[in-house]
Design a protein around this motif. Structure first.
Motif, PDB file in Angstrom:
ATOM      1  N   ALA A  51       0.817  -1.211   0.000  1.00 51.78           N
ATOM      2  CA  ALA A  51       0.000   0.000   0.000  1.00 51.78           C
ATOM      3  C   ALA A  51       0.853   1.265   0.000  1.00 51.78           C
ATOM      4  CB  ALA A  51      -0.940  -0.016   1.197  1.00 51.78           C
ATOM      5  N   ASN A  52       1.955   1.257   0.771  1.00 45.54           N
ATOM      6  CA  ASN A  52       2.779   2.467   0.787  1.00 45.54           C
ATOM      7  C   ASN A  52       3.633   2.563  -0.462  1.00 45.54           C
ATOM      8  OD1 ASN A  52       4.964   0.739   1.138  1.00 45.54           O
ATOM      9  ND2 ASN A  52       5.453   1.445   3.206  1.00 45.54           N
ATOM     10  N   GLY A  53       3.834   1.439  -1.177  1.00 46.94           N
ATOM     11  CA  GLY A  53       4.529   1.461  -2.452  1.00 46.94           C
ATOM     12  C   GLY A  53       5.993   1.814  -2.371  1.00 46.94           C
ATOM     13  N   HIS A  54       6.607   1.763  -1.205  1.00 50.18           N
ATOM     14  CA  HIS A  54       8.009   2.142  -1.075  1.00 50.18           C
ATOM     15  C   HIS A  54       8.892   1.007  -1.563  1.00 50.18           C
ATOM     16  CE1 HIS A  54      11.579   4.092   0.010  1.00 50.18           C
ATOM     17  NE2 HIS A  54      11.703   3.682   1.240  1.00 50.18           N
ATOM     18  N   MET A  55       9.681   1.289  -2.587  1.00 45.83           N
ATOM     19  CA  MET A  55      10.560   0.297  -3.174  1.00 45.83           C
ATOM     20  C   MET A  55      12.006   0.619  -2.801  1.00 45.83           C
ATOM     21  SD  MET A  55       8.299  -1.545  -4.658  1.00 45.83           S
ATOM     22  CE  MET A  55       9.058  -2.594  -5.872  1.00 45.83           C
ATOM     23  N   LEU A  56      12.779  -0.428  -2.547  1.00 43.54           N
ATOM     24  CA  LEU A  56      14.174  -0.272  -2.135  1.00 43.54           C
ATOM     25  C   LEU A  56      15.106  -0.722  -3.244  1.00 43.54           C
ATOM     26  CD1 LEU A  56      13.876  -1.887   1.420  1.00 43.54           C
ATOM     27  CD2 LEU A  56      13.853   0.554   0.864  1.00 43.54           C
ATOM     28  N   SER A  57      16.258  -0.081  -3.337  1.00 45.69           N
ATOM     29  CA  SER A  57      17.301  -0.476  -4.276  1.00 45.69           C
ATOM     30  C   SER A  57      18.115  -1.611  -3.658  1.00 45.69           C
ATOM     31  CB  SER A  57      18.209   0.713  -4.579  1.00 45.69           C
ATOM     32  OG  SER A  57      18.993   1.007  -3.431  1.00 45.69           O
ATOM     33  N   PRO A  58      18.921  -2.305  -4.457  1.00 47.04           N
ATOM     34  CA  PRO A  58      19.792  -3.338  -3.888  1.00 47.04           C
ATOM     35  C   PRO A  58      20.738  -2.780  -2.809  1.00 47.04           C
ATOM     36  CG  PRO A  58      19.652  -3.617  -6.245  1.00 47.04           C
ATOM     37  CD  PRO A  58      18.959  -2.321  -5.920  1.00 47.04           C
ATOM     38  N   TRP A  81      12.168 -14.949  -2.577  1.00 50.17           N
ATOM     39  CA  TRP A  81      12.210 -13.491  -2.695  1.00 50.17           C
ATOM     40  C   TRP A  81      11.311 -12.965  -3.820  1.00 50.17           C
ATOM     41  CZ3 TRP A  81      16.601  -9.863  -1.248  1.00 50.17           C
ATOM     42  CH2 TRP A  81      17.173 -10.253  -0.020  1.00 50.17           C
ATOM     43  N   GLN A  82      10.735 -13.830  -4.626  1.00 48.46           N
ATOM     44  CA  GLN A  82       9.993 -13.398  -5.808  1.00 48.46           C
ATOM     45  C   GLN A  82       8.763 -12.554  -5.497  1.00 48.46           C
ATOM     46  OE1 GLN A  82      11.162 -13.753  -9.019  1.00 48.46           O
ATOM     47  NE2 GLN A  82      12.919 -14.351  -7.777  1.00 48.46           N
ATOM     48  N   LYS A  83       8.144 -12.751  -4.343  1.00 49.03           N
ATOM     49  CA  LYS A  83       6.926 -11.991  -4.033  1.00 49.03           C
ATOM     50  C   LYS A  83       7.194 -10.515  -3.800  1.00 49.03           C
ATOM     51  CE  LYS A  83       4.062 -15.673  -2.326  1.00 49.03           C
ATOM     52  NZ  LYS A  83       3.246 -16.166  -1.239  1.00 49.03           N
ATOM     53  N   PHE A  84       8.412 -10.149  -3.422  1.00 46.28           N
ATOM     54  CA  PHE A  84       8.692  -8.727  -3.175  1.00 46.28           C
ATOM     55  C   PHE A  84       9.803  -8.185  -4.067  1.00 46.28           C
ATOM     56  CE2 PHE A  84      10.839 -11.297   0.049  1.00 46.28           C
ATOM     57  CZ  PHE A  84      12.167 -10.909  -0.078  1.00 46.28           C
ATOM     58  N   THR A  85      10.226  -8.953  -5.047  1.00 44.35           N
ATOM     59  CA  THR A  85      11.257  -8.520  -5.984  1.00 44.35           C
ATOM     60  C   THR A  85      10.621  -8.102  -7.296  1.00 44.35           C
ATOM     61  OG1 THR A  85      12.855 -10.030  -5.005  1.00 44.35           O
ATOM     62  CG2 THR A  85      13.345  -9.224  -7.209  1.00 44.35           C
ATOM     63  N   ARG A  86      10.992  -6.936  -7.807  1.00 42.99           N
ATOM     64  CA  ARG A  86      10.481  -6.438  -9.087  1.00 42.99           C
ATOM     65  C   ARG A  86      11.659  -6.198 -10.027  1.00 42.99           C
ATOM     66  NH1 ARG A  86       7.511  -7.466  -5.740  1.00 42.99           N
ATOM     67  NH2 ARG A  86       5.604  -6.498  -5.069  1.00 42.99           N
ATOM     68  N   PHE A  95      12.917  -3.713  -4.625  1.00 44.30           N
ATOM     69  CA  PHE A  95      12.334  -4.598  -3.633  1.00 44.30           C
ATOM     70  C   PHE A  95      11.254  -3.857  -2.864  1.00 44.30           C
ATOM     71  CE2 PHE A  95      16.683  -5.705  -4.497  1.00 44.30           C
ATOM     72  CZ  PHE A  95      16.618  -7.071  -4.720  1.00 44.30           C
ATOM     73  N   ASP A  96      10.085  -4.478  -2.762  1.00 42.46           N
ATOM     74  CA  ASP A  96       8.988  -3.905  -1.993  1.00 42.46           C
ATOM     75  C   ASP A  96       9.367  -3.999  -0.517  1.00 42.46           C
ATOM     76  OD1 ASP A  96       6.326  -2.986  -1.383  1.00 42.46           O
ATOM     77  OD2 ASP A  96       5.874  -5.057  -0.848  1.00 42.46           O
ATOM     78  N   GLU A  97       9.473  -2.836   0.128  1.00 39.89           N
ATOM     79  CA  GLU A  97       9.945  -2.796   1.516  1.00 39.89           C
ATOM     80  C   GLU A  97       9.046  -3.593   2.457  1.00 39.89           C
ATOM     81  OE1 GLU A  97      11.480   0.347   4.899  1.00 39.89           O
ATOM     82  OE2 GLU A  97      10.174   1.093   3.301  1.00 39.89           O
ATOM     83  N   ALA A  98       7.739  -3.415   2.337  1.00 42.64           N
ATOM     84  CA  ALA A  98       6.818  -4.128   3.232  1.00 42.64           C
ATOM     85  C   ALA A  98       6.908  -5.635   3.012  1.00 42.64           C
ATOM     86  CB  ALA A  98       5.386  -3.638   3.014  1.00 42.64           C
ATOM     87  N   GLY A  99       7.036  -6.063   1.762  1.00 44.25           N
ATOM     88  CA  GLY A  99       7.172  -7.482   1.465  1.00 44.25           C
ATOM     89  C   GLY A  99       8.462  -8.061   2.022  1.00 44.25           C
ATOM     90  N   LEU A 100       9.543  -7.308   1.890  1.00 39.63           N
ATOM     91  CA  LEU A 100      10.822  -7.750   2.431  1.00 39.63           C
ATOM     92  C   LEU A 100      10.752  -7.868   3.944  1.00 39.63           C
ATOM     93  CD1 LEU A 100      13.855  -8.409   2.177  1.00 39.63           C
ATOM     94  CD2 LEU A 100      14.285  -5.939   2.244  1.00 39.63           C
ATOM     95  N   ARG A 101      10.166  -6.871   4.588  1.00 36.98           N
ATOM     96  CA  ARG A 101      10.060  -6.909   6.062  1.00 36.98           C
ATOM     97  C   ARG A 101       9.152  -8.059   6.519  1.00 36.98           C
ATOM     98  NH1 ARG A 101      12.617  -2.878   8.612  1.00 36.98           N
ATOM     99  NH2 ARG A 101      13.159  -1.014   7.420  1.00 36.98           N
ATOM    100  N   ALA A 102       8.098  -8.331   5.772  1.00 28.89           N
ATOM    101  CA  ALA A 102       7.224  -9.454   6.115  1.00 28.89           C
ATOM    102  C   ALA A 102       7.982 -10.773   5.976  1.00 28.89           C
ATOM    103  CB  ALA A 102       5.982  -9.460   5.220  1.00 28.89           C
ATOM    104  N   TRP A 103       8.769 -10.901   4.909  1.00 28.22           N
ATOM    105  CA  TRP A 103       9.567 -12.105   4.729  1.00 28.22           C
ATOM    106  C   TRP A 103      10.585 -12.247   5.856  1.00 28.22           C
ATOM    107  CZ3 TRP A 103      14.819 -12.904   3.799  1.00 28.22           C
ATOM    108  CH2 TRP A 103      15.173 -14.220   3.482  1.00 28.22           C
ATOM    109  N   LEU A 104      11.218 -11.126   6.227  1.00 29.54           N
ATOM    110  CA  LEU A 104      12.187 -11.174   7.305  1.00 29.54           C
ATOM    111  C   LEU A 104      11.527 -11.614   8.611  1.00 29.54           C
ATOM    112  CD1 LEU A 104      14.279  -7.941   6.663  1.00 29.54           C
ATOM    113  CD2 LEU A 104      15.098 -10.292   6.555  1.00 29.54           C
ATOM    114  N   ALA A 105      10.302 -11.192   8.833  1.00 30.26           N
ATOM    115  CA  ALA A 105       9.588 -11.581  10.062  1.00 30.26           C
ATOM    116  C   ALA A 105       9.389 -13.094  10.109  1.00 30.26           C
ATOM    117  CB  ALA A 105       8.254 -10.851  10.150  1.00 30.26           C
ATOM    118  N   THR A 106       9.165 -13.695   8.963  1.00 27.18           N
ATOM    119  CA  THR A 106       8.996 -15.154   8.944  1.00 27.18           C
ATOM    120  C   THR A 106      10.314 -15.876   9.153  1.00 27.18           C
ATOM    121  OG1 THR A 106       9.315 -15.418   6.553  1.00 27.18           O
ATOM    122  CG2 THR A 106       7.062 -14.963   7.328  1.00 27.18           C
TER     123      THR A 106
END
Length: 111
Positions: A51-58, A81-86, A95-106
């Motif tokens: 929702a926030n759409g914040h994307m991160l660089s490598p 990593w495919q769910k949050f990698t564009r 990389f979708d920041e929220a997706g990366l953080r959600a993956w890290l939480a798991t």
């Protein structure tokens, strides 16, 4: 009166009521609808940014994880990593920041 595309979709048996000269126009309408539906499906894939759409660089992901940028690039190819990698292009990935953080939480390694 010949059936419309909507009527044919509701009652396919009415195809027999069509004149052969009417078929090409209906096929063109059907092709346009198919194209529009395909575009809609592509636009609403499960790989949308958060929702926030914040994307991160490598580099930003590397800093967040404490790993080199090259390792981030290698990780970007992993299935997990495919769910949050564009892939923007061959040489650009975000990389979708929220997706990366959600993956890290798991993974039990939230930073």
């Amino acid at each position: 009166m010949s059936p419309t595309l909507a009527e044919l979709l509701a009652h396919p048996e009415r195809v027999a009521d069509l004149e052969p000269s009417q078929v090409p126009a209906l096929l063109a309408q059907l092709a346009a609808l198919s194209l529009a539906l395909s575009a809609r499906l592509a636009a609403t894939s499960e790989r949308e940014p958060s929702a926030n759409g914040h994307m991160l660089s490598p580099d930003e992901v590397g800093a967040l994880l404490g790993i080199p940028r090259e390792q981030v690039w290698r990780y970007s190819r992993r299935r997990s990593w495919q769910k949050f990698t564009r892939r923007v292009s061959r040489k650009c990935v975000r990389f979708d920041e929220a997706g990366l953080r959600a993956w890290l939480a798991t993974q039990g390694t939230v930073r």
